[in-house]
Design a protein around this motif. Structure first.
Motif, PDB file in Angstrom:
ATOM      1  N   ILE A   1       0.854  -1.182   0.000  1.00  0.00           N
ATOM      2  CA  ILE A   1       0.000   0.000   0.000  1.00  0.00           C
ATOM      3  C   ILE A   1       0.894   1.237   0.000  1.00  0.00           C
ATOM      4  O   ILE A   1       1.742   1.400   0.887  1.00  0.00           O
ATOM      5  CB  ILE A   1      -0.938   0.031   1.214  1.00  0.00           C
ATOM      6  CG1 ILE A   1      -1.874  -1.179   1.207  1.00  0.00           C
ATOM      7  CG2 ILE A   1      -1.763   1.323   1.232  1.00  0.00           C
ATOM      8  CD1 ILE A   1      -2.753  -1.276   2.443  1.00  0.00           C
TER       9      ILE A   1
ATOM     10  N   LYS B   1       0.512   5.272   0.155  1.00  0.00           N
ATOM     11  CA  LYS B   1      -0.521   6.255   0.465  1.00  0.00           C
ATOM     12  C   LYS B   1       0.085   7.593   0.843  1.00  0.00           C
ATOM     13  O   LYS B   1       0.985   7.667   1.687  1.00  0.00           O
ATOM     14  CB  LYS B   1      -1.402   5.754   1.607  1.00  0.00           C
ATOM     15  CG  LYS B   1      -2.568   6.681   1.938  1.00  0.00           C
ATOM     16  CD  LYS B   1      -3.506   6.053   2.946  1.00  0.00           C
ATOM     17  CE  LYS B   1      -4.705   6.958   3.219  1.00  0.00           C
ATOM     18  NZ  LYS B   1      -5.678   6.338   4.137  1.00  0.00           N
TER      19      LYS B   1
ATOM     20  N   ARG C   1      -1.712  15.783  -0.287  1.00  0.00           N
ATOM     21  CA  ARG C   1      -1.502  14.907  -1.449  1.00  0.00           C
ATOM     22  C   ARG C   1      -0.138  15.187  -2.061  1.00  0.00           C
ATOM     23  O   ARG C   1       0.110  16.287  -2.571  1.00  0.00           O
ATOM     24  CB  ARG C   1      -2.609  15.137  -2.486  1.00  0.00           C
ATOM     25  CG  ARG C   1      -2.407  14.328  -3.762  1.00  0.00           C
ATOM     26  CD  ARG C   1      -3.512  14.614  -4.766  1.00  0.00           C
ATOM     27  NE  ARG C   1      -4.752  13.946  -4.379  1.00  0.00           N
ATOM     28  CZ  ARG C   1      -5.915  14.146  -4.974  1.00  0.00           C
ATOM     29  NH1 ARG C   1      -6.005  15.044  -5.960  1.00  0.00           N
ATOM     30  NH2 ARG C   1      -6.985  13.492  -4.587  1.00  0.00           N
TER      31      ARG C   1
ATOM     32  N   ASP D   1      -2.840   5.208  -3.173  1.00  0.00           N
ATOM     33  CA  ASP D   1      -3.894   6.056  -2.616  1.00  0.00           C
ATOM     34  C   ASP D   1      -3.356   7.476  -2.397  1.00  0.00           C
ATOM     35  O   ASP D   1      -2.322   7.659  -1.754  1.00  0.00           O
ATOM     36  CB  ASP D   1      -4.354   5.454  -1.286  1.00  0.00           C
ATOM     37  CG  ASP D   1      -5.623   6.073  -0.733  1.00  0.00           C
ATOM     38  OD1 ASP D   1      -6.028   7.157  -1.204  1.00  0.00           O
ATOM     39  OD2 ASP D   1      -6.213   5.489   0.189  1.00  0.00           O
ATOM     40  N   ASN D   2      -4.058   8.465  -2.984  1.00  0.00           N
ATOM     41  CA  ASN D   2      -3.799   9.875  -2.686  1.00  0.00           C
ATOM     42  C   ASN D   2      -2.449  10.366  -3.186  1.00  0.00           C
ATOM     43  O   ASN D   2      -1.586  10.780  -2.415  1.00  0.00           O
ATOM     44  CB  ASN D   2      -3.932  10.146  -1.173  1.00  0.00           C
ATOM     45  CG  ASN D   2      -3.943  11.633  -0.869  1.00  0.00           C
ATOM     46  OD1 ASN D   2      -4.499  12.431  -1.622  1.00  0.00           O
ATOM     47  ND2 ASN D   2      -3.330  12.010   0.235  1.00  0.00           N
TER      48      ASN D   2
ATOM     49  N   SER E   1      -6.834   9.992  -6.276  1.00  0.00           N
ATOM     50  CA  SER E   1      -5.621  10.532  -6.878  1.00  0.00           C
ATOM     51  C   SER E   1      -5.955  11.454  -8.050  1.00  0.00           C
ATOM     52  O   SER E   1      -7.118  11.626  -8.420  1.00  0.00           O
ATOM     53  CB  SER E   1      -4.703   9.392  -7.313  1.00  0.00           C
ATOM     54  OG  SER E   1      -4.248   8.660  -6.175  1.00  0.00           O
TER      55      SER E   1
END
Length: 335
Positions: free
Chosen positions: A10, A12, A17, A43-44, A72
């Motif tokens: 993962i 993130k 961001r 993610d993001n 995103s």
């Protein structure tokens, strides 16, 4: 720029961001990130500026099995996402904005998904592809749910520069495909008059079932338009049910298309068309005028359960009386 080789990883962004500017650089001559590992979740992140020698540099190049992208923003690359063919791979993309991707040859796109097992594309905003498509997918099964496909109008300011996309959605090899609850808009300046294309490169995928249910189509091109273009190799009738078709154009190029309780008008009534508040105004031809779409041949429920919310979100579709035609219930709050 790097290759991501680990599986079950993962990645993130936190505390805001992260913005990743490739500035024309790449990894392996392919992308900003080349995802080789399996079951990777990103993610993001914001990614832009990918370029490669063969003019198809992507923000994300997918080479593993199984991938998820959430929350995103991928923009101003030669491709947003480019995936290879992998019959065992399921790709999920949610809550993400794609804008102004494409080199300009028509062969590069906001997203190009190869022949994978399935694509779940839900609650996204894809717009202003540079000559290419806002979404192109060769997946065997496509779930295209509660998204907005639209590009800037002349003089409108947005998150990227304006583009002239070709198809808003292109499913060139057919496949079992669910297009439910989307806003699908063709700008006045575009590269192709068709909005949703299905099987036009040969219906080589196993399934030939296309379900187009409770979408709001907007054609801003006053000279031409095809809402749904179906390739000659697709012999099973396409289902068009509970859709709003705004503007001029051919409804479907397939003679056998089943069209049920749709609403066609050059200028349907919306709460605020200019601001994309596409809730229908009071009209007995739209409000409570939809019919129950039932289930697909494989048992997938076709009734919409959510609505698109800008930017790149979705929320539960309210239940009030019978189903309204289009992507929004009239009783919902502003999208």
């Amino acid at each position: 720029m790097c290759g991501i080789y680990a599986s079950n990883l993962i990645i993130k962004g936190v505390n805001g961001r992260p913005r990743i500017d490739a500035a024309g650089k790449n990894s392996m001559g392919k992308a900003i990130w080349v995802v080789v590992g399996n079951n990777v979740i990103i993610d993001n992140v914001e990614m832009y500026g990918a370029k490669v020698r063969d003019l198809n540099g992507a923000a994300l190049r997918l080479e593993g099995t199984g991938f998820t992208l959430r929350n995103s923003f991928l923009h101003d690359n030669e491709n947003g996402i480019l995936s290879g063919a992998n019959a065992a791979s399921d790709i999920v993309i949610e809550g993400t904005e794609f804008g102004r991707n494409g080199y300009g040859t028509g062969q590069t796109h906001n997203l190009y998904i190869g022949k994978v097992r399935s694509l779940m594309f839900r609650g996204n905003f894809s717009h202003d592809a540079h000559v290419g498509h806002n979404l192109k997918s060769r997946a065997q099964t496509n779930y295209i749910l509660y998204n907005r496909f639209s590009s800037l109008r002349p003089g409108e300011t947005g998150s990227t520069a304006a583009g002239q996309p070709s198809y808003e959605i292109d499913l060139p090899n057919a496949g079992t495909s669910y297009v439910i609850g989307n806003v699908i808009q063709q700008p006045a300046a575009n590269q192709n008059g068709a909005m949703l294309a299905y099987g036009e490169e040969g219906a080589s995928n196993t399934g030939h079932d296309l379900y187009v249910v409770n979408n709001t189509f907007l054609n801003d091109d006053t000279a031409r338009g095809v809402f749904v273009m179906v390739g000659s190799g697709v012999t099973k009738p396409v289902l068009l049910q509970n859709n709003i078709f705004s503007g001029i154009g051919t409804l479907s190029t397939q003679v056998s298309t089943v069209a049920k309780t749709n609403y066609r008008s050059v200028a349907p009534g919306f709460v605020n068309r200019a601001a994309y508040d596409l809730r229908p105004t009071a009209s007995p031809l739209v409000v409570d005028a939809g019919t129950a779409p039932g289930v697909s041949a494989t048992g997938y429920v076709l009734k919409p359960v959510a609505q698109y919310k800008h930017v790149a979100k979705s929320f539960a579709r309210p239940v009030s009386g019978a189903l309204d035609i289009g992507a929004y219930e009239s009783t919902s709050t502003a999208p």
